[in-house]
Motif scaffolding. Structure first.
Motif, PDB file in Angstrom:
ATOM      1  N   ALA A  35      97.915  98.568  62.171  1.00  0.00           N
ATOM      2  CA  ALA A  35      96.844  99.565  62.166  1.00  0.00           C
ATOM      3  C   ALA A  35      97.390 100.982  62.306  1.00  0.00           C
ATOM      4  CB  ALA A  35      95.863  99.276  63.302  1.00  0.00           C
ATOM      5  N   PHE A  36      97.135 101.810  61.285  1.00  0.00           N
ATOM      6  CA  PHE A  36      97.511 103.216  61.313  1.00  0.00           C
ATOM      7  C   PHE A  36      96.282 104.098  61.070  1.00  0.00           C
ATOM      8  CE2 PHE A  36     101.776 101.609  60.949  1.00  0.00           C
ATOM      9  CZ  PHE A  36     102.578 102.595  61.519  1.00  0.00           C
ATOM     10  N   TYR A  37      95.138 103.707  61.606  1.00  0.00           N
ATOM     11  CA  TYR A  37      93.929 104.502  61.427  1.00  0.00           C
ATOM     12  C   TYR A  37      94.108 105.855  62.120  1.00  0.00           C
ATOM     13  CZ  TYR A  37      91.878 100.047  59.993  1.00  0.00           C
ATOM     14  OH  TYR A  37      91.612  98.859  59.347  1.00  0.00           O
ATOM     15  N   TRP A  38      93.878 106.909  61.378  1.00  0.00           N
ATOM     16  CA  TRP A  38      94.160 108.264  61.850  1.00  0.00           C
ATOM     17  C   TRP A  38      93.384 108.594  63.126  1.00  0.00           C
ATOM     18  CZ3 TRP A  38      93.613 112.978  57.984  1.00  0.00           C
ATOM     19  CH2 TRP A  38      94.316 114.072  58.485  1.00  0.00           C
ATOM     20  N   LYS A  39      92.134 108.189  63.186  1.00  0.00           N
ATOM     21  CA  LYS A  39      91.248 108.554  64.295  1.00  0.00           C
ATOM     22  C   LYS A  39      91.791 108.096  65.634  1.00  0.00           C
ATOM     23  CE  LYS A  39      86.300 108.581  65.296  1.00  0.00           C
ATOM     24  NZ  LYS A  39      84.994 108.277  64.665  1.00  0.00           N
ATOM     25  N   THR A  40      92.337 106.906  65.693  1.00  0.00           N
ATOM     26  CA  THR A  40      92.824 106.365  66.963  1.00  0.00           C
ATOM     27  C   THR A  40      94.329 106.538  67.126  1.00  0.00           C
ATOM     28  OG1 THR A  40      92.742 104.215  65.829  1.00  0.00           O
ATOM     29  CG2 THR A  40      90.989 104.705  67.409  1.00  0.00           C
ATOM     30  N   LEU A  41      95.057 106.689  66.020  1.00  0.00           N
ATOM     31  CA  LEU A  41      96.495 106.933  66.142  1.00  0.00           C
ATOM     32  C   LEU A  41      96.771 108.348  66.651  1.00  0.00           C
ATOM     33  CD1 LEU A  41      99.367 105.788  65.584  1.00  0.00           C
ATOM     34  CD2 LEU A  41      99.239 106.909  63.360  1.00  0.00           C
TER      35      LEU A  41
ATOM     36  N   PRO B 250      94.386 110.767  68.386  1.00  0.00           N
ATOM     37  CA  PRO B 250      93.102 111.225  68.936  1.00  0.00           C
ATOM     38  C   PRO B 250      93.095 112.709  69.285  1.00  0.00           C
ATOM     39  CG  PRO B 250      94.293 109.886  70.534  1.00  0.00           C
ATOM     40  CD  PRO B 250      95.035 109.774  69.248  1.00  0.00           C
ATOM     41  N   GLU B 251      94.283 113.284  69.502  1.00  0.00           N
ATOM     42  CA  GLU B 251      94.428 114.722  69.686  1.00  0.00           C
ATOM     43  C   GLU B 251      95.391 115.241  68.630  1.00  0.00           C
ATOM     44  OE1 GLU B 251      95.111 115.954  73.858  1.00  0.00           O
ATOM     45  OE2 GLU B 251      95.066 113.797  74.256  1.00  0.00           O
ATOM     46  N   PRO B 252      95.089 116.388  68.024  1.00  0.00           N
ATOM     47  CA  PRO B 252      95.951 116.863  66.935  1.00  0.00           C
ATOM     48  C   PRO B 252      97.374 117.114  67.409  1.00  0.00           C
ATOM     49  CG  PRO B 252      94.392 118.572  67.626  1.00  0.00           C
ATOM     50  CD  PRO B 252      93.971 117.307  68.294  1.00  0.00           C
TER      51      PRO B 252
ATOM     52  N   TRP C 176      88.570 115.724  65.424  1.00  0.00           N
ATOM     53  CA  TRP C 176      88.994 117.112  65.560  1.00  0.00           C
ATOM     54  C   TRP C 176      89.213 117.830  64.234  1.00  0.00           C
ATOM     55  CZ3 TRP C 176      93.550 117.057  63.014  1.00  0.00           C
ATOM     56  CH2 TRP C 176      94.376 115.929  63.124  1.00  0.00           C
ATOM     57  N   LEU C 177      89.099 117.151  63.098  1.00  0.00           N
ATOM     58  CA  LEU C 177      89.350 117.832  61.830  1.00  0.00           C
ATOM     59  C   LEU C 177      88.486 119.086  61.640  1.00  0.00           C
ATOM     60  CD1 LEU C 177      89.954 115.136  59.047  1.00  0.00           C
ATOM     61  CD2 LEU C 177      91.536 116.870  59.859  1.00  0.00           C
ATOM     62  N   PRO C 178      87.169 119.051  61.939  1.00  0.00           N
ATOM     63  CA  PRO C 178      86.367 120.264  61.756  1.00  0.00           C
ATOM     64  C   PRO C 178      86.771 121.407  62.685  1.00  0.00           C
ATOM     65  CG  PRO C 178      84.965 118.318  61.799  1.00  0.00           C
ATOM     66  CD  PRO C 178      86.334 117.882  62.235  1.00  0.00           C
ATOM     67  N   ASP C 179      87.545 121.126  63.741  1.00  0.00           N
ATOM     68  CA  ASP C 179      87.985 122.204  64.628  1.00  0.00           C
ATOM     69  C   ASP C 179      88.894 123.196  63.911  1.00  0.00           C
ATOM     70  OD1 ASP C 179      86.583 120.894  66.588  1.00  0.00           O
ATOM     71  OD2 ASP C 179      88.344 120.025  67.565  1.00  0.00           O
ATOM     72  N   PHE C 180      89.433 122.798  62.777  1.00  0.00           N
ATOM     73  CA  PHE C 180      90.308 123.684  62.018  1.00  0.00           C
ATOM     74  C   PHE C 180      89.532 124.584  61.059  1.00  0.00           C
ATOM     75  CE2 PHE C 180      93.318 120.638  63.599  1.00  0.00           C
ATOM     76  CZ  PHE C 180      94.491 121.357  63.755  1.00  0.00           C
ATOM     77  N   MET C 181      88.214 124.493  61.073  1.00  0.00           N
ATOM     78  CA  MET C 181      87.402 125.364  60.230  1.00  0.00           C
ATOM     79  C   MET C 181      87.290 126.757  60.840  1.00  0.00           C
ATOM     80  SD  MET C 181      84.227 122.855  59.216  1.00  0.00           S
ATOM     81  CE  MET C 181      84.440 121.451  58.125  1.00  0.00           C
ATOM     82  N   THR C 182      86.998 127.721  59.988  1.00  0.00           N
ATOM     83  CA  THR C 182      86.632 129.038  60.500  1.00  0.00           C
ATOM     84  C   THR C 182      85.255 128.929  61.143  1.00  0.00           C
ATOM     85  OG1 THR C 182      85.492 129.730  58.479  1.00  0.00           O
ATOM     86  CG2 THR C 182      87.887 130.106  58.571  1.00  0.00           C
ATOM     87  N   PRO C 183      84.865 129.891  62.007  1.00  0.00           N
ATOM     88  CA  PRO C 183      83.520 129.828  62.618  1.00  0.00           C
ATOM     89  C   PRO C 183      82.409 129.735  61.580  1.00  0.00           C
ATOM     90  CG  PRO C 183      84.869 131.432  63.760  1.00  0.00           C
ATOM     91  CD  PRO C 183      85.667 130.994  62.568  1.00  0.00           C
TER      92      PRO C 183
END
Length: 506
Positions: A120-126, A128-130, A194-201
């Protein structure tokens, strides 16, 4: 073998229930009537004979070994010690079953029944913090931690063991490893929170408007055209492209050739069918939500760039339909490296297995041959990468139904010319993901073998393993026909000493 079947049949007639581990191989042997006459009409003697002929043609080869020092009159013992064909399972429950004895039985399967493990290499759990992937794990990944859990399925990393320990275990036993998955759009199982955390405001405000509080897409996302999406999320498009490539680069740097193959892109054929995967665009208006533009192509190209040529790159999908073959052909035409096509087959609904037993369900020989022929069109090896066969219940008859379905489907899949492997999904009952059936394992939750385990073991380690003796000709050459794989050739030399060598029958 015939004597064992006869005894089992007598027990069946006497007690009205299958003997432990007994799996009817034909209508004549199914004296308990676990499968209907209509089922056996589909899997009739002519069909079984065709399967046998195709197995002989596609899975076997002729071997020839010359032994210069063999004693006159000595027999040569030919013993298959491994298969080239992949008989796999996912290893998502590594050290998570709650007791050491259960975990030990689970581990023992890898090397005795299975020669390949899907890791298992699922990104979400592998990750969990960027920037902090849990490759190496910590106490919460240990056997001791899981032995303390009364409700293990409530832990966010249930079925997601730390990857280093699993890969080390597999390599210590000579088990082939398959990584699942690098790129997949699914937000429930794969995309990090956390992917959307990399968006601009500004991007984040528009993004949040796409979702209801419970995470479902709103009507705003479907209404917005691709041009407007690319203008609105211009910075995020660049960020996604960078993060997707970085994920592949970081994993390849960590594991190199230690993992033999990868599902590079997963379940993208539906987007292909919707016509939203467009070359040259910065974003893809995927059914999953925003994805990098042309993401299957970009993912495969990124993997080809970062992994060595010896690592197999797979595409994987549940769509057993012409659109999947067309997508693969187009990616190949555009110069993508695709070594294997992964094909899923999940009988999640217990009613489907019951319908099959009654002769009116899916996965008849004709249906299986039809979709495998369509998926063979690109000319790539096929991997039944995720299979689920659910028992209709937990009684012995239901478990026998599961075993009969599995036995016949494995035989048919094994006979397919393009097939290179079959991977069972949930090995243990009640250990699947939420929503998956609780009775689809080869073992009960307390690691007791079910009839389906005996069915697969009888095929893999019995019918499909070559063991024989032969006498060489006057030049010391012995010829034989067997299943492709590695062999131990043993003989007595002229001085009376026992000798052996390995031989690869390809």
């Amino acid at each position: 073998m015939k004597r064992a079947l006869l005894i089992a049949a007598l027990l069946l007639a006497a007690h009205g229930a299958p003997a432990q581990g007994y799996i009817p191989a034909s209508r004549a042997e199914d004296t308990g009537g676990c499968m209907s006459p209509e089922y056996w009409e589909q899997w009739n003697p002519a069909e079984q004979a065709r399967i046998d002929r195709d197995i002989e043609r596609h899975r076997k080869a002729d071997g020839e070994v010359t032994l210069s020092d063999i004693a006159a009159g000595s027999e040569v013992r030919i013993e298959q010690i491994s298969h080239d064909f992949v008989f796999g399972a996912h290893i998502f429950n590594f050290e998570q079953l709650g007791k050491k004895e259960y975990n030990d039985r689970y581990k023992e399967l890898f090397g005795t029944l299975f020669n390949s493990a899907t890791v298992a290499f699922y990104w979400k759990t592998l990750e969990p913090e960027p920037g902090r992937p849990r490759f190496g794990g910590e106490y919460r990944d240990s056997e001791a931690f899981w032995n303390e859990q009364q409700r293990p399925w409530e832990q966010p990393h249930w079925r997601r063991p730390a990857t280093d320990r699993v890969v080390d275990f597999c390599k210590s036993r000579g088990i082939r490893t398959h990584g699942h998955v690098l790129i997949w759009g699914n937000r429930r199982w794969h995309h990090p929170e956390w992917l959307p955390d990399f968006m601009t405001p500004e991007e984040r405000v528009r993004w949040d408007g796409f979702f209801t509080p419970d995470g479902r897409l709103t009507d705003e996302y479907p209404r917005m055209g691709l041009d407007e999406l690319e203008r609105t999320f211009a910075r995020y498009a660049d960020t996604l492209e960078y993060l997707y490539d970085k994920r592949i680069r970081d994993i390849s740097a960590r594991y190199g050739e230690r993992i033999d193959s990868w599902d590079v892109v997963n379940e993208s054929a539906t987007d292909e069918e919707r016509g939203v995967i467009l070359p040259g665009r910065r974003l893809c208006k995927s059914g999953y939500g925003l994805m990098p533009g042309d993401y299957p192509y970009r993912a495969l190209k990124s993997a080809e760039k970062h992994f060595s040529a010896g690592v197999a790159l797979n595409i994987n999908d549940y769509r057993r339909a012409p659109v999947y073959a067309r997508q693969v052909n187009e990616l190949l035409r555009r110069g993508c490296k695709i070594d294997i096509m992964g094909v899923q087959m999940h009988l999640f609904d217990p009613r489907a297995s019951l319908a099959i037993a009654e002769g009116r369900g899916p996965q008849s020989p004709a249906e299986v041959r039809s979709y495998l022929e369509e998926l063979s069109a690109p000319g790539l090896p096929l991997h039944l990468s995720e299979i689920t066969i659910t028992a209709p219940g937990t009684d012995e008859r239901s478990r026998t139904i599961q075993a009969v379905i599995a036995r016949n489907l494995y035989r048919l899949w094994f006979s397919c010319e393009r097939m290179m492997g079959i991977t069972w999904w949930n090995v243990v009952d009640d250990c699947g993901a939420p929503g998956e059936p609780s009775a689809s394992g080869l073992f009960t939750r307390d690691m007791q073998p079910k009839p389906v385990y005996h069915a697969l073991d009888g095929l893999i380690n019995g019918e499909w393993t070559t063991r024989l003796s032969a006498r060489p000709d006057e030049r010391g050459t012995v010829r034989f026909r067997g299943f492709r794989g590695r062999y131990r050739i043993s003989w007595t030399d002229r001085s009376g000493q026992e000798q052996s060598k390995e031989y690869h029958l390809k």
